[in-house]
Design a protein around this motif. Structure first.
Motif, short mmCIF file in Angstrom:
data_model
loop_
_atom_site.label_atom_id
_atom_site.label_comp_id
_atom_site.label_asym_id
_atom_site.label_seq_id
_atom_site.Cartn_x
_atom_site.Cartn_y
_atom_site.Cartn_z
N VAL A 157 -31.42 -13.22 -39.22
CA VAL A 157 -30.54 -13.92 -38.28
C VAL A 157 -30.64 -13.25 -36.91
N PHE A 158 -30.81 -14.05 -35.88
CA PHE A 158 -30.83 -13.52 -34.51
C PHE A 158 -29.40 -13.49 -33.96
N ASN A 172 -23.44 -10.80 -29.57
CA ASN A 172 -22.49 -11.01 -30.68
C ASN A 172 -22.41 -12.46 -31.17
N TYR A 173 -23.18 -13.37 -30.55
CA TYR A 173 -23.19 -14.76 -31.04
C TYR A 173 -24.46 -15.01 -31.86
N ILE A 174 -24.30 -15.86 -32.87
CA ILE A 174 -25.44 -16.21 -33.72
C ILE A 174 -26.21 -17.34 -33.03
N LEU A 231 -20.74 -13.04 -35.03
CA LEU A 231 -21.21 -12.34 -36.22
C LEU A 231 -20.07 -12.22 -37.24
N GLU A 232 -18.85 -11.96 -36.74
CA GLU A 232 -17.69 -11.85 -37.64
C GLU A 232 -17.45 -13.20 -38.33
N GLU A 233 -17.58 -14.28 -37.55
CA GLU A 233 -17.37 -15.62 -38.14
C GLU A 233 -18.45 -15.94 -39.17
N LEU A 234 -19.64 -15.42 -38.95
CA LEU A 234 -20.72 -15.64 -39.92
C LEU A 234 -20.34 -14.97 -41.25
#
Ligand code: PLP
Length: 281
Positions: A166-167, A171-173, A225-228
């Protein structure tokens, strides 16, 4: 044939067809590509992929050497020459040929096609993912041959016995090395917006369409990343993976909280593929 290579009209085994050193793909990765799965000699969603190739050529000022219809026809004829029920068809157009100079060459591009036996992934098997920083440039929306960051990221996955990386950008995917990634959270599908930080995948578009058809709200917006990690489910999409769930990221268990939502989306996409590539009797 066990596989097939095509270059500007020449056909042979991939290992045997050669490309001249003047091809700009060789020095600069100056070209665009696309890829489709093929089953029963029916290339899946071919016109969508050929349209994207032409859009990408247009964005970079590359002149394709054939029309959309000619390229589609050629691919449909070439797949028949390769053994196997399922195949992966890759095709690219480089800008053209010349002695190495950065500035554009004139004339039409070179067409390269490869076809090899390959099954779609086992969509029912959940994936292990790893993570890396997204250090790519601002043309991620164009499917160019410049894939070094994706190559490095894919190797990170392999080194960690994972199937994808995952890139993460600020901090956003964004996406993965060669697939898109979306999450299900509280009954909604969330996926990074189709801007210049991601490749707008054909399968991602299909996922959005299927979600909407099934009254699952879709939000095309950045997620962290936390939401992922706290997502109910994570879905990785690409032409060769179709849609697959995820079981772990960097060894930490994820998802597994909306099996029904995942099954609905994954199975709809898989069934569309099977239906479209089943020969009428
Ligand atoms: N994102 C990247 C960076 C890719 O390379 C790919 C496919 O190669 C995808 C997403 C998925 O695109 P598609 O669904 O059109 O195969």
């Amino acid at each position: 044939m066990k596989n097939l290579g095509y270059y500007n009209g020449r056909v042979g085994l991939i290992e045997e067809v050669s490309v001249p050193m003047t091809d700009r793909a060789f020095y600069f990765g100056d070209g665009v590509y696309d890829a489709v799965m093929c089953r029963n000699n029916i290339p899946y969603l071919l016109s969508t992929h050929v349209n994207r190739l032409f859009d990408n050529c247009h964005l970079l000022g590359i002149t394709p050497p054939k029309t959309k219809e000619e390229i589609s026809h050629l691919i449909k004829e070439l797949v028949k020459l390769v053994e196997g029920e399922e195949k992966f068809v890759y095709f690219h157009v480089s800008r053209g040929s010349g002695i190495r100079n950065h500035e554009f060459t004139s004339g039409v591009g070179n067409l390269c096609i490869t076809i090899k036996p390959q099954r779609v992934d086992d969509v029912f098997k959940k994936m292990d993912l790893t993570i890396t920083k997204d250090l790519r440039y601002g043309y991620c929306n164009i499917k160019t041959l410049n894939l070094l960051p994706s190559v490095l990221a894919a190797q990170v996955a392999k080194d960690n016995r994972c199937e994808e990386t995952v890139f993460v950008r600020d901090n956003y995917i964004t996406e993965c090395s060669h697939s898109n990634i979306s999450i299900l959270k509280n009954g909604e599908l969330i996926t990074a917006p189709a801007n210049n930080h991601i490749l707008p995948g054909v399968t991602r578009a299909h996922l959005i369409e299927v979600a909407r058809e099934n009254k699952i709200p879709v939000r095309e917006q950045n997620y962290t990343l936390e939401e992922l990690f706290s997502a109910d489910e994570i879905i990785v999409t690409s032409s060769s993976k179709l849609a697959r769930g995820v079981k772990a990221i960097c060894g930490k268990s994820v998802g597994g909280k909306d099996e029904e939502g995942l099954k609905l989306l994954r199975d709809s996409i898989y069934n569309s593929y099977i239906k479209a590539t089943t020969k009428a009797i």
